[in-house]
Scaffold this motif. Structure first.
Motif, mmCIF file in Angstrom:
data_model
loop_
_atom_site.group_PDB
_atom_site.id
_atom_site.type_symbol
_atom_site.label_atom_id
_atom_site.label_comp_id
_atom_site.label_asym_id
_atom_site.label_seq_id
_atom_site.Cartn_x
_atom_site.Cartn_y
_atom_site.Cartn_z
ATOM 1 N N SER A 298 -5.797 3.454 -2.644
ATOM 2 C CA SER A 298 -5.866 4.654 -3.491
ATOM 3 C C SER A 298 -5.203 5.895 -2.913
ATOM 4 N N GLN A 299 -5.087 5.997 -1.565
ATOM 5 C CA GLN A 299 -4.692 7.297 -1.000
ATOM 6 C C GLN A 299 -3.193 7.448 -0.758
ATOM 7 N N LYS A 300 -2.387 6.512 -1.215
ATOM 8 C CA LYS A 300 -0.937 6.687 -1.020
ATOM 9 C C LYS A 300 -0.328 7.174 -2.340
ATOM 10 N N ALA A 301 0.494 6.371 -3.009
ATOM 11 C CA ALA A 301 1.148 6.884 -4.215
ATOM 12 C C ALA A 301 0.179 7.123 -5.372
ATOM 13 N N PHE A 302 -1.048 6.608 -5.260
ATOM 14 C CA PHE A 302 -2.017 6.870 -6.333
ATOM 15 C C PHE A 302 -2.678 8.242 -6.188
ATOM 16 N N MET A 303 -2.415 8.901 -5.057
ATOM 17 C CA MET A 303 -2.745 10.340 -4.939
ATOM 18 C C MET A 303 -4.213 10.698 -4.996
ATOM 19 N N ILE A 304 -5.121 9.749 -4.841
ATOM 20 C CA ILE A 304 -6.543 10.104 -4.807
ATOM 21 C C ILE A 304 -7.069 9.822 -3.399
ATOM 22 N N PRO A 305 -8.261 10.272 -3.075
ATOM 23 C CA PRO A 305 -8.725 10.055 -1.702
ATOM 24 C C PRO A 305 -8.835 8.565 -1.347
ATOM 25 N N ALA A 306 -8.897 8.288 -0.058
ATOM 26 C CA ALA A 306 -9.102 6.917 0.409
ATOM 27 C C ALA A 306 -10.457 6.423 -0.075
ATOM 28 N N GLY A 307 -10.575 5.129 -0.283
ATOM 29 C CA GLY A 307 -11.868 4.573 -0.683
ATOM 30 C C GLY A 307 -11.777 3.437 -1.680
ATOM 31 N N LEU A 308 -10.605 3.320 -2.332
ATOM 32 C CA LEU A 308 -10.411 2.178 -3.227
ATOM 33 C C LEU A 308 -9.223 1.373 -2.749
ATOM 34 N N SER A 309 -9.310 0.060 -2.888
ATOM 35 C CA SER A 309 -8.117 -0.755 -2.718
ATOM 36 C C SER A 309 -8.039 -1.734 -3.881
ATOM 37 N N PHE A 310 -6.851 -2.247 -4.089
ATOM 38 C CA PHE A 310 -6.582 -3.071 -5.274
ATOM 39 C C PHE A 310 -5.926 -4.366 -4.842
ATOM 40 N N ILE A 311 -6.248 -5.441 -5.561
ATOM 41 C CA ILE A 311 -5.668 -6.732 -5.198
ATOM 42 C C ILE A 311 -5.460 -7.579 -6.450
ATOM 43 N N ALA A 312 -4.331 -8.259 -6.517
ATOM 44 C CA ALA A 312 -4.062 -9.177 -7.631
ATOM 45 C C ALA A 312 -3.545 -10.488 -7.068
ATOM 46 N N PHE A 313 -3.954 -11.589 -7.717
ATOM 47 C CA PHE A 313 -3.537 -12.937 -7.328
ATOM 48 C C PHE A 313 -2.762 -13.600 -8.456
ATOM 49 N N SER A 314 -1.758 -14.403 -8.097
ATOM 50 C CA SER A 314 -1.058 -15.238 -9.078
ATOM 51 C C SER A 314 -1.951 -16.426 -9.431
ATOM 52 N N GLU A 315 -1.514 -17.238 -10.393
ATOM 53 C CA GLU A 315 -2.290 -18.428 -10.739
ATOM 54 C C GLU A 315 -2.426 -19.358 -9.530
ATOM 55 N N ILE B 118 0.816 -1.217 0.000
ATOM 56 C CA ILE B 118 0.000 0.000 0.000
ATOM 57 C C ILE B 118 0.850 1.268 0.000
ATOM 58 N N SER B 119 1.911 1.302 0.817
ATOM 59 C CA SER B 119 2.737 2.518 0.858
ATOM 60 C C SER B 119 4.047 2.325 0.096
ATOM 61 N N ALA B 120 4.112 1.344 -0.807
ATOM 62 C CA ALA B 120 5.363 1.103 -1.545
ATOM 63 C C ALA B 120 5.165 1.199 -3.050
ATOM 64 N N ILE B 121 4.031 0.679 -3.512
ATOM 65 C CA ILE B 121 3.809 0.624 -4.955
ATOM 66 C C ILE B 121 3.789 2.050 -5.523
ATOM 67 N N GLY B 122 4.458 2.215 -6.658
ATOM 68 C CA GLY B 122 4.560 3.560 -7.240
ATOM 69 C C GLY B 122 5.746 4.343 -6.693
ATOM 70 N N CYS B 123 6.415 3.820 -5.673
ATOM 71 C CA CYS B 123 7.591 4.483 -5.089
ATOM 72 C C CYS B 123 8.796 3.554 -5.123
ATOM 73 N N ALA B 124 8.579 2.308 -4.745
ATOM 74 C CA ALA B 124 9.664 1.324 -4.737
ATOM 75 C C ALA B 124 9.452 0.366 -5.906
ATOM 76 N N MET B 125 10.527 -0.223 -6.370
ATOM 77 C CA MET B 125 10.453 -1.223 -7.434
ATOM 78 C C MET B 125 9.660 -2.423 -6.919
ATOM 79 N N LEU B 126 8.711 -2.898 -7.707
ATOM 80 C CA LEU B 126 7.930 -4.064 -7.308
ATOM 81 C C LEU B 126 7.438 -4.749 -8.570
ATOM 82 N N GLU B 127 7.845 -6.004 -8.784
ATOM 83 C CA GLU B 127 7.418 -6.709 -9.985
ATOM 84 C C GLU B 127 6.752 -8.012 -9.582
ATOM 85 N N MET B 128 5.448 -7.967 -9.528
ATOM 86 C CA MET B 128 4.680 -9.099 -9.016
ATOM 87 C C MET B 128 5.003 -10.405 -9.750
#
Ligand SMILES: *Cc1c(COP(=O)(O)O)cnc(C)c1O
Length: 360
Positions: free
Chosen positions: A168-185, A146-156
Motif C-alpha cells: 500500500s505505501q508505494k505507488a498506492f500512496m497510502i500508509p504501510a499496512g496493506l499488501s496485495f497478492i494475486a495467483f494465476s490458475e 511492490i515498487s513497480a506497479i502503478g509506475c511501470a507497465m505490468l500485465e499479469m
C-alpha cells in the motif's frame, strides 16, 4: 481515511471492499481475484512463498539487491532449497544468463524476482523473463511488484505471470499496512498442494471469505481500504497509462537533473518509480541536510551502497514543485547553485506536460 470507521462486516463496507478488489484487478491487469492482506509488503511476499511451495521444493531467486535477498531468506527459512542467482547491484539483467540459470535446475518449482529492485532503483524485464520461465520449465513465476506497479507497465495475465505482490505505501500512496497478492490458475493449483505451514497467510481461506461472503477472512483495516478505494478510483479517472506516464516523466527529469549536477545514475536499467544517483560525498550526510535544513526526505543506499547513493522516490503523488525543491536544495548543498536555473528550464516543461494524479 479520517472519516467514521465502519464495521468491517457490514453492507456499507462491503461496497467499499468490492470496489477496492475490482480496482486492484485493473491495476494488476488480471481476471483473477486479488487478495488484500493486513500486513506490510513483506507479508504478501511471505504469503507467496508459503502458498506456492512445499518443503524441499527447489526455487530460483533473482538476487539483485536487498529485496531479492529477502525473498531468498524467506524461502530458506521455510525449508525451500534455494538457488540464488546473484547479479551485481545496479547491473542490467542478462536474459540469456537467466535462461541458463533456470536450466541448471530441472526440477525448479518457482522463480522469484523483483520487478523493480528498490535498493538499487533497477527495473527488470519481467515480461521476457516470464516467457523464458514458461518455455524452459514447469516453474511458477512470482514477482514482487511492490515498487513497480502503478509506475511501470505490468500485465499479469497477458504476460503469464503466476503471482504478483504489491503493497500500500508505494505507488498506492497510502500508509504501510496493506499488501496485495494475486495467483494465476496454475498458482492456485500449486496452492492446493502446497504443504508449507501457514495460518494467517492461507490464501485459500482468504479467497473463500472474499468470494463467498464478500469480506476478508480476518478483521479488515477499514481506513486503509477506504483510502485504497479512493486512490484506485482516482487512478481509473486519470487513466492508468497516464499514471505511469507521470512516474516516467518524473524519472526522466530526475536523471536529467542529476546529470546537470554531475551525478551519475547508479542503475544500468533505471526504474520509472525511483532513481538512484551516485553522490560525490557521503550520501548519508547529504540526506541528513536535505531532511533537517530543507524538509525533504529521500533515501540513502543500503548495505554495500550505504553512503554512496541517494534514492529519490517519484511514485504516486509527487508534484512538480516537490522535485524542483529537491534539486534547488541539492544544488545549494553541492555548492552548484548557479546550475539550478538550467535544471529548472530543462525539466519543468516536461513535468508540466505530464498529467498530475491529484491536482492541487
Ligand atoms: C518496499 C518494498 C518491499 C516491502 O517492504 P515492507 O517494508 O514489508 O512493506 C518489498 N519489496 C520491494 C521491492 C519494496 O520496494
Amino acid at each position: 481515511m479520517s472519516g467514521k470507521v465502519l464495521h468491517h462486516r457490514t453492507p456499507e463496507f462491503e461496497k467499499i471492499l468490492r470496489e477496492a478488489w475490482s480496482g486492484l484487478q485493473q491495476v494488476f491487469a488480471t481476471a483473477q481475484p486479488v487478495q488484500i492482506i493486513a500486513g506490510s509488503g513483506s507479508a504478501a511476499m511471505e504469503a507467496a512463498v508459503v502458498n506456492l511451495l512445499s518443503a524441499g521444493d527447489e526455487a530460483l531467486v533473482v538476487v539483485s539487491g536487498k529485496f531479492g535477498e529477502r525473498w531468498a531468506e524467506m524461502a530458506e527459512r521455510y525449508g525451500v532449497r534455494v538457488t540464488r542467482w546473484s547479479i551485481p547491484w545496479g547491473k542490467k539483467l542478462d536474459l540469456s544468463e537467466f535462461e541458463r540459470q533456470l536450466r541448471l535446475i530441472p526440477n525448479c518449482k518457482a522463480v522469484f524476482s523483483q520487478v523493480c529492485e528498490t535498493s538499487t532503483a533497477t527495473i527488470h524485464p519481467v515480461k521476457e523473463m516470464s516467457e523464458i520461465v514458461r518455455k524452459n520449465s514447469q516453474a511458477l513465476f512470482a514477482v514482487d511488484a511492490i515498487s513497480a506497479i502503478g509506475c511501470a507497465m505490468l500485465e499479469m495475465d497477458k504476460w503469464g505471470i503466476d503471482c504478483v505482490v504489491a503493497g500500500s505505501q508505494k505507488a498506492f500512496m497510502i500508509p504501510a499496512g496493506l499488501s496485495f497478492i494475486a495467483f494465476s490458475e496454475r498458482a492456485w493449483e500449486a496452492q492446493a498442494k502446497s504443504n508449507l505451514p501457514k495460518f494467517y497467510f492461507d490464501m485459500a481461506l482468504e479467497k473463500k471469505a472474499n468470494t463467498q461472503r464478500f469480506e476478508t477472512h480476518f478483521s479488515t483495516p477499514v481506513p486503509l481500504v477506504t483510502g485504497l478505494r479512493q486512490v484506485l478510483a482516482q487512478m481509473q479517472k486519470v487513466g492508468l497509462d497516464k499514471v505511469r506516464l507521470r512516474s516516467e516523466a518524473l524519472a526522466i527529469a530526475t536523471r536529467e537533473g542529476g546529470e546537470l549536477l554531475g551525478l551519475k545514475v547508479f542503475s544500468e536499467t533505471p526504474s520509472p518509480s525511483v532513481t538512484a544517483l551516485i553522490t560525490p560525498t557521503d550520501s548519508g550526510s547529504l540526506r541528513e541536510i536535505l531532511e533537517l535544513d530543507h524538509g525533504i526526505t529521500v533515501m540513502g543506499g543500503q548495505d554495500q551502497q550505504k553512503g554512496k547513493i541517494l534514492r529519490i522516490g517519484h511514485m504516486g503523488d509527487i508534484q512538480d514543485e516537490d522535485l524542483l525543491a529537491f534539486f534547488e536544495a541539492l544544488s545549494e548543498i553541492l555548492e552548484k547553485k548557479d546550475i539550478f536555473p538550467q535544471i529548472k528550464a530543462k525539466i519543468l516543461p516536461q513535468l508540466q506536460a505530464a498529467p498530475v494524479l491529484f491536482p492541487r
